[in-house]
Motif scaffolding. Structure first.
Motif, mmCIF file in Angstrom:
data_model
loop_
_atom_site.group_PDB
_atom_site.id
_atom_site.type_symbol
_atom_site.label_atom_id
_atom_site.label_comp_id
_atom_site.label_asym_id
_atom_site.label_seq_id
_atom_site.Cartn_x
_atom_site.Cartn_y
_atom_site.Cartn_z
ATOM 1 N N ILE A 51 -7.393 -116.503 4.769
ATOM 2 C CA ILE A 51 -6.531 -117.549 4.233
ATOM 3 C C ILE A 51 -5.546 -117.953 5.309
ATOM 4 N N THR A 54 -7.103 -124.356 5.984
ATOM 5 C CA THR A 54 -7.561 -124.950 4.728
ATOM 6 C C THR A 54 -8.963 -125.481 4.904
ATOM 7 N N SER A 56 -9.741 -121.890 2.413
ATOM 8 C CA SER A 56 -9.955 -120.477 2.682
ATOM 9 C C SER A 56 -11.441 -120.238 2.917
ATOM 10 N N THR A 67 -11.700 -113.774 -4.555
ATOM 11 C CA THR A 67 -10.723 -114.855 -4.416
ATOM 12 C C THR A 67 -9.540 -114.355 -3.603
ATOM 13 N N SER A 69 -5.707 -115.057 -2.064
ATOM 14 C CA SER A 69 -4.507 -115.835 -2.372
ATOM 15 C C SER A 69 -3.319 -115.193 -1.666
ATOM 16 N N ARG A 70 -2.194 -115.882 -1.676
ATOM 17 C CA ARG A 70 -1.003 -115.302 -1.055
ATOM 18 C C ARG A 70 0.236 -115.714 -1.825
ATOM 19 N N ASP A 71 1.233 -114.838 -1.763
ATOM 20 C CA ASP A 71 2.539 -115.075 -2.358
ATOM 21 C C ASP A 71 3.560 -114.906 -1.232
#
Length: 125
Positions: A51, A54, A56, A67, A69-71
């Protein structure tokens, strides 16, 4: 000093799910790609997902099941793994690239300079 720490591995039955976490420190998560790699016994380490750029990226064998994702507020990247299969058994690592080239994909493992210690995922009935 850029540091990464994985957690969330464990033992799961085929078809089950796990979510791995990668907590990063020493750099701003939004500015970097983060990759997930895995190494199974007797096999080469392989890229799983990435990730940052763009969109991913996923390796073919996990598309539709994993999947990423990131925070940014938590400085954490997640790898949600659904419908786990026996062949997903491996030590999973997260990695970050050299700051001089912060946006990379899974094309080359050598793009990644900083690695976590790994977390074991075992899929077994």
């Amino acid at each position: 000093q850029m540091q990464l720490a994985e957690s969330g591995g464990g033992l799961v039955q085929p078809g089950g799910s796990l979510t791995l976490s990668c907590v990063v420190s020493g750099f701003t998560l939004e500015d970097f790609s983060i990759g997930w790699y895995r190494k199974a016994p007797g096999k080469e380490r392989e890229g799983v997902s990435c990730i940052g750029k763009t969109p991913s990226v996923y390796r073919d064998s996990v598309k539709g099941r994993f999947t990423i994702s990131r925070d940014a507020a938590k400085s954490t990247v997640y790898l949600r793994m659904d419908n786990l299969q026996l062949e997903d058994t491996a030590v999973y690592y997260c990695a970050a690239p050299d700051p001089e080239r912060p946006l990379v994909d899974l094309t080359s493992e050598s793009d990644y300079k900083f690695w976590g210690q790994g977390t074991q995922v075992t899929v077994s009935s």
